[in-house]
Design a protein around this motif. Structure first.
Motif, PDB file in Angstrom:
ATOM      1  N   SER A   1      -2.852 -18.635   2.232  1.00  0.00           N
ATOM      2  CA  SER A   1      -2.781 -17.721   1.652  1.00  0.00           C
ATOM      3  C   SER A   1      -1.312 -17.641   2.305  1.00  0.00           C
ATOM      4  CB  SER A   1      -3.530 -16.049   2.185  1.00  0.00           C
ATOM      5  OG  SER A   1      -4.577 -16.436   1.381  1.00  0.00           O
ATOM      6  N   PRO A   2      -0.451 -16.904   0.751  1.00  0.00           N
ATOM      7  CA  PRO A   2       0.758 -16.125   1.179  1.00  0.00           C
ATOM      8  C   PRO A   2       0.737 -14.957   2.792  1.00  0.00           C
ATOM      9  CG  PRO A   2       1.194 -15.890  -0.824  1.00  0.00           C
ATOM     10  CD  PRO A   2      -0.659 -16.443  -0.456  1.00  0.00           C
ATOM     11  N   ILE A   3       2.423 -15.478   3.450  1.00  0.00           N
ATOM     12  CA  ILE A   3       2.152 -14.391   4.617  1.00  0.00           C
ATOM     13  C   ILE A   3       1.917 -12.651   4.514  1.00  0.00           C
ATOM     14  CG2 ILE A   3       4.329 -14.616   4.941  1.00  0.00           C
ATOM     15  CD1 ILE A   3       2.118 -14.377   8.002  1.00  0.00           C
ATOM     16  N   ASP A   4       2.471 -12.604   3.090  1.00  0.00           N
ATOM     17  CA  ASP A   4       2.998 -11.067   2.783  1.00  0.00           C
ATOM     18  C   ASP A   4       1.528 -11.017   2.714  1.00  0.00           C
ATOM     19  OD1 ASP A   4       3.750 -13.404   0.503  1.00  0.00           O
ATOM     20  OD2 ASP A   4       4.039 -11.621  -0.626  1.00  0.00           O
ATOM     21  N   LYS A   5       0.865 -11.565   1.413  1.00  0.00           N
ATOM     22  CA  LYS A   5      -0.771 -11.384   1.464  1.00  0.00           C
ATOM     23  C   LYS A   5      -1.699 -10.671   2.498  1.00  0.00           C
ATOM     24  CE  LYS A   5      -4.913 -12.332  -1.145  1.00  0.00           C
ATOM     25  NZ  LYS A   5      -5.452 -13.940  -1.898  1.00  0.00           N
ATOM     26  N   MET A   6      -1.334 -12.143   3.272  1.00  0.00           N
ATOM     27  CA  MET A   6      -1.887 -11.468   5.215  1.00  0.00           C
ATOM     28  C   MET A   6      -1.742 -10.235   5.374  1.00  0.00           C
ATOM     29  SD  MET A   6      -2.419 -15.725   6.296  1.00  0.00           S
ATOM     30  CE  MET A   6      -0.844 -15.956   5.708  1.00  0.00           C
ATOM     31  N   VAL A   7      -0.077  -9.435   5.236  1.00  0.00           N
ATOM     32  CA  VAL A   7       0.152  -8.671   6.071  1.00  0.00           C
ATOM     33  C   VAL A   7      -0.683  -7.436   5.174  1.00  0.00           C
ATOM     34  CG1 VAL A   7       2.021  -7.396   5.973  1.00  0.00           C
ATOM     35  CG2 VAL A   7       2.263  -9.790   6.923  1.00  0.00           C
ATOM     36  N   ARG A   8      -0.268  -7.936   4.389  1.00  0.00           N
ATOM     37  CA  ARG A   8      -1.094  -6.139   2.904  1.00  0.00           C
ATOM     38  C   ARG A   8      -2.249  -6.342   3.607  1.00  0.00           C
ATOM     39  NH1 ARG A   8       2.474  -8.131  -1.026  1.00  0.00           N
ATOM     40  NH2 ARG A   8       1.110 -10.279  -1.794  1.00  0.00           N
ATOM     41  N   HIS A   9      -3.468  -7.094   3.925  1.00  0.00           N
ATOM     42  CA  HIS A   9      -4.733  -7.409   3.876  1.00  0.00           C
ATOM     43  C   HIS A   9      -5.157  -7.305   5.225  1.00  0.00           C
ATOM     44  CE1 HIS A   9      -8.530  -8.120   4.766  1.00  0.00           C
ATOM     45  NE2 HIS A   9      -8.467  -8.923   5.625  1.00  0.00           N
ATOM     46  N   LEU A  10      -3.746  -7.480   6.258  1.00  0.00           N
ATOM     47  CA  LEU A  10      -4.593  -6.360   7.655  1.00  0.00           C
ATOM     48  C   LEU A  10      -3.913  -5.133   7.735  1.00  0.00           C
ATOM     49  CD1 LEU A  10      -2.891  -9.577   9.411  1.00  0.00           C
ATOM     50  CD2 LEU A  10      -4.587  -8.677   9.764  1.00  0.00           C
ATOM     51  N   ILE A  11      -2.598  -5.216   6.908  1.00  0.00           N
ATOM     52  CA  ILE A  11      -2.091  -2.852   7.050  1.00  0.00           C
ATOM     53  C   ILE A  11      -3.535  -2.461   6.350  1.00  0.00           C
ATOM     54  CG2 ILE A  11      -0.889  -1.752   6.181  1.00  0.00           C
ATOM     55  CD1 ILE A  11       1.063  -4.067   7.513  1.00  0.00           C
ATOM     56  N   PHE A  12      -4.108  -2.798   5.226  1.00  0.00           N
ATOM     57  CA  PHE A  12      -4.526  -2.429   4.433  1.00  0.00           C
ATOM     58  C   PHE A  12      -5.848  -1.929   4.235  1.00  0.00           C
ATOM     59  CE2 PHE A  12      -0.078  -2.234   1.856  1.00  0.00           C
ATOM     60  CZ  PHE A  12      -0.127  -0.915   2.376  1.00  0.00           C
ATOM     61  N   ASP A  13      -6.566  -3.064   4.450  1.00  0.00           N
ATOM     62  CA  ASP A  13      -7.820  -3.073   4.473  1.00  0.00           C
ATOM     63  C   ASP A  13      -8.370  -3.208   5.683  1.00  0.00           C
ATOM     64  OD1 ASP A  13      -7.971  -3.446   1.548  1.00  0.00           O
ATOM     65  OD2 ASP A  13      -7.370  -5.984   1.593  1.00  0.00           O
ATOM     66  N   THR A  14      -7.449  -4.127   7.087  1.00  0.00           N
ATOM     67  CA  THR A  14      -8.579  -3.329   8.334  1.00  0.00           C
ATOM     68  C   THR A  14      -8.032  -2.739   8.713  1.00  0.00           C
ATOM     69  OG1 THR A  14      -6.737  -4.835   8.950  1.00  0.00           O
ATOM     70  CG2 THR A  14      -8.287  -6.174   8.196  1.00  0.00           C
ATOM     71  N   LYS A  15      -6.679  -1.636   8.333  1.00  0.00           N
ATOM     72  CA  LYS A  15      -6.092  -0.707   9.121  1.00  0.00           C
ATOM     73  C   LYS A  15      -5.484  -0.717   9.856  1.00  0.00           C
ATOM     74  CE  LYS A  15      -8.003   2.193   5.690  1.00  0.00           C
ATOM     75  NZ  LYS A  15      -7.277   1.490   4.492  1.00  0.00           N
ATOM     76  N   LEU A  16      -5.336  -2.106  10.722  1.00  0.00           N
ATOM     77  CA  LEU A  16      -4.183  -2.200  11.768  1.00  0.00           C
ATOM     78  C   LEU A  16      -2.926  -2.167  11.451  1.00  0.00           C
ATOM     79  CD1 LEU A  16      -5.058  -5.771  12.768  1.00  0.00           C
ATOM     80  CD2 LEU A  16      -5.700  -4.279  13.737  1.00  0.00           C
ATOM     81  N   PRO A  17      -2.332  -1.185  12.549  1.00  0.00           N
ATOM     82  CA  PRO A  17      -0.817  -0.635  12.826  1.00  0.00           C
ATOM     83  C   PRO A  17      -0.337  -1.482  12.095  1.00  0.00           C
ATOM     84  CG  PRO A  17      -1.667  -0.232  14.801  1.00  0.00           C
ATOM     85  CD  PRO A  17      -3.068  -0.748  13.978  1.00  0.00           C
TER      86      PRO A  17
END
Length: 77
Positions: free
Chosen positions: A11-27
């Motif tokens: 997975s590209p890092i930008d996809k992982m960043v979006r997942h962590l921010i929007f799906d897991t709601k991490l700051p």
């Protein structure tokens, strides 16, 4: 057990960043640090990467409100 390698992903890092921010709601600030300063520290490049500070490489991604990369600068260019 030797710890001489890093885990990897397809997975590209930008996809992982979006997942962590929007799906897991991490700051967002925490996620950005995880994707920038933490790898730089683990790779031993923190002296020139991982933060935007005078004398460092000036590698930066500009993102939109949805954290899609819209521009990338490497060494300030």
């Amino acid at each position: 057990e030797a710890r001489t390698s890093f885990a990897s992903s397809t997975s590209p890092i930008d996809k992982m960043v979006r997942h962590l921010i929007f799906d897991t709601k991490l700051p967002a600030a925490d996620v950005v640090e995880m994707a920038s300063a933490t790898p730089a520290r683990l790779l031993g490049t923190i002296d020139r990467k991982g933060t935007i500070t005078e004398g460092k490489d000036a590698d930066i991604n500009i993102v939109d409100k949805d954290f899609n990369v819209i521009r990338t600068f490497c060494k300030g260019e």
